[in-house]
Design a protein around this motif. Sequence first.
Motif, PDB file in Angstrom:
ATOM      1  N   TYR A  32      -7.916   2.247   5.906  1.00 52.47           N
ATOM      2  CA  TYR A  32      -7.689   1.049   5.110  1.00 52.47           C
ATOM      3  C   TYR A  32      -6.177   0.829   5.096  1.00 52.47           C
ATOM      4  O   TYR A  32      -5.405   1.789   5.011  1.00 52.47           O
ATOM      5  CB  TYR A  32      -8.195   1.228   3.676  1.00 52.47           C
ATOM      6  N   PHE A  34      -2.690  -1.546   3.700  1.00 54.38           N
ATOM      7  CA  PHE A  34      -2.183  -2.272   2.551  1.00 54.38           C
ATOM      8  C   PHE A  34      -0.728  -2.715   2.800  1.00 54.38           C
ATOM      9  O   PHE A  34       0.016  -2.048   3.509  1.00 54.38           O
ATOM     10  CB  PHE A  34      -2.177  -1.378   1.299  1.00 54.38           C
ATOM     11  N   TYR A  36       2.413  -3.679   0.126  1.00 54.56           N
ATOM     12  CA  TYR A  36       2.901  -3.793  -1.244  1.00 54.56           C
ATOM     13  C   TYR A  36       4.300  -4.406  -1.214  1.00 54.56           C
ATOM     14  O   TYR A  36       5.059  -4.227  -0.254  1.00 54.56           O
ATOM     15  CB  TYR A  36       2.994  -2.416  -1.912  1.00 54.56           C
ATOM     16  N   LEU A  46       0.542  -5.098  -5.200  1.00 51.52           N
ATOM     17  CA  LEU A  46      -0.251  -5.292  -3.996  1.00 51.52           C
ATOM     18  C   LEU A  46      -0.173  -6.732  -3.510  1.00 51.52           C
ATOM     19  O   LEU A  46      -0.417  -7.668  -4.261  1.00 51.52           O
ATOM     20  CB  LEU A  46      -1.713  -4.928  -4.268  1.00 51.52           C
ATOM     21  N   LYS A  49      -4.748  -6.410   1.362  1.00 50.72           N
ATOM     22  CA  LYS A  49      -5.320  -5.177   1.900  1.00 50.72           C
ATOM     23  C   LYS A  49      -6.382  -5.510   2.926  1.00 50.72           C
ATOM     24  O   LYS A  49      -7.034  -6.561   2.849  1.00 50.72           O
ATOM     25  CB  LYS A  49      -5.915  -4.311   0.787  1.00 50.72           C
ATOM     26  N   PHE A  90       6.413  -2.709   1.613  1.00 49.71           N
ATOM     27  CA  PHE A  90       5.904  -1.422   2.072  1.00 49.71           C
ATOM     28  C   PHE A  90       4.511  -1.572   2.659  1.00 49.71           C
ATOM     29  O   PHE A  90       3.626  -2.178   2.053  1.00 49.71           O
ATOM     30  CB  PHE A  90       5.824  -0.427   0.902  1.00 49.71           C
TER      31      PHE A  90
ATOM     32  N   LEU B  43       9.093   6.521  -0.141  1.00 50.48           N
ATOM     33  CA  LEU B  43       8.086   6.807  -1.169  1.00 50.48           C
ATOM     34  C   LEU B  43       7.285   8.035  -0.772  1.00 50.48           C
ATOM     35  O   LEU B  43       6.502   7.997   0.170  1.00 50.48           O
ATOM     36  CB  LEU B  43       7.136   5.621  -1.307  1.00 50.48           C
ATOM     37  N   GLU B 103      -7.498  -0.115  -4.626  1.00 52.05           N
ATOM     38  CA  GLU B 103      -6.173  -0.568  -5.014  1.00 52.05           C
ATOM     39  C   GLU B 103      -5.579   0.356  -6.055  1.00 52.05           C
ATOM     40  O   GLU B 103      -6.240   0.733  -7.021  1.00 52.05           O
ATOM     41  CB  GLU B 103      -6.235  -1.989  -5.575  1.00 52.05           C
ATOM     42  N   ALA B 104      -4.323   0.719  -5.847  1.00 48.22           N
ATOM     43  CA  ALA B 104      -3.575   1.504  -6.819  1.00 48.22           C
ATOM     44  C   ALA B 104      -2.602   0.580  -7.530  1.00 48.22           C
ATOM     45  O   ALA B 104      -1.951  -0.252  -6.904  1.00 48.22           O
ATOM     46  CB  ALA B 104      -2.827   2.644  -6.129  1.00 48.22           C
TER      47      ALA B 104
END
Lengths: 115, 115
Positions: A32, A34, A36, A46, A49, A90, B43, B103-104
């Motif tokens: 997956y 993403f 950010y 976010l 995604k 990111f 990070l 999602e975080a």
Amino acid sequence: AQSVTQLDSQVPVFEEAPVELRCNYSSSVSVYLFWYVQYPNQGLQLLLKYLSGSTLVKGINGFEAEFNKSQTSFHLRKPSVHISDTAEYFCAVIPANQAGTALIFGKGTTLSVSS
Amino acid sequence: DSGVTQTPKHLITATGQRVTLRCSPRSGDLSVYWYQQSLDQGLQFLIQYYNGEERAKGNILERFSAQQFPDLHSELNLSSLELGDSALYFCASSPRVGGKNTEAFFGQGTRLTVV
């Protein structure tokens, strides 16, 4: 193990120009992906995604990204940037069979938009 | 506002000291992640807790430890601090492990300066 490479550490552009922030990943399993964004003195938010399905993913603030499995890439694009898009971006990945594990981040790309 | 609260926002301390960073996850989120952000390392994932139990470890030093309490808030303890520990420390939370709800949500971070 997974890894993420963001190919540009800094991208300067003029307002209303298009922009592409490049992200490549490495993984032996499905992932997956993403993107950010981190505005100055703030946490990460976010943008979008990719989990499955359509390889073109649309996110907030007019951003979109395209998943390319053969090139192991997930580049972020915006057709016309604004001054307010100036931020750190990111790219991140997790193994698809380990959802809920920690995101693995690239080192970030600083987008600087000037007038 | 992501719903993740970190305190304090800023912390200045001397080498050799010990500090505690606190994180309150979003209401109902069971998983908490700690990340360290520095200019040279980007990070870096430190540690993950899920419903009170340690779930995964990343690049966390032995001088660092964390825990998650029954009310799901988490604390990151940093001891014998060195100048190189100066960084932005982020907490993130997510609802659960597994599934596609991946999602975080990130807090605004604690900026630690070791002098």
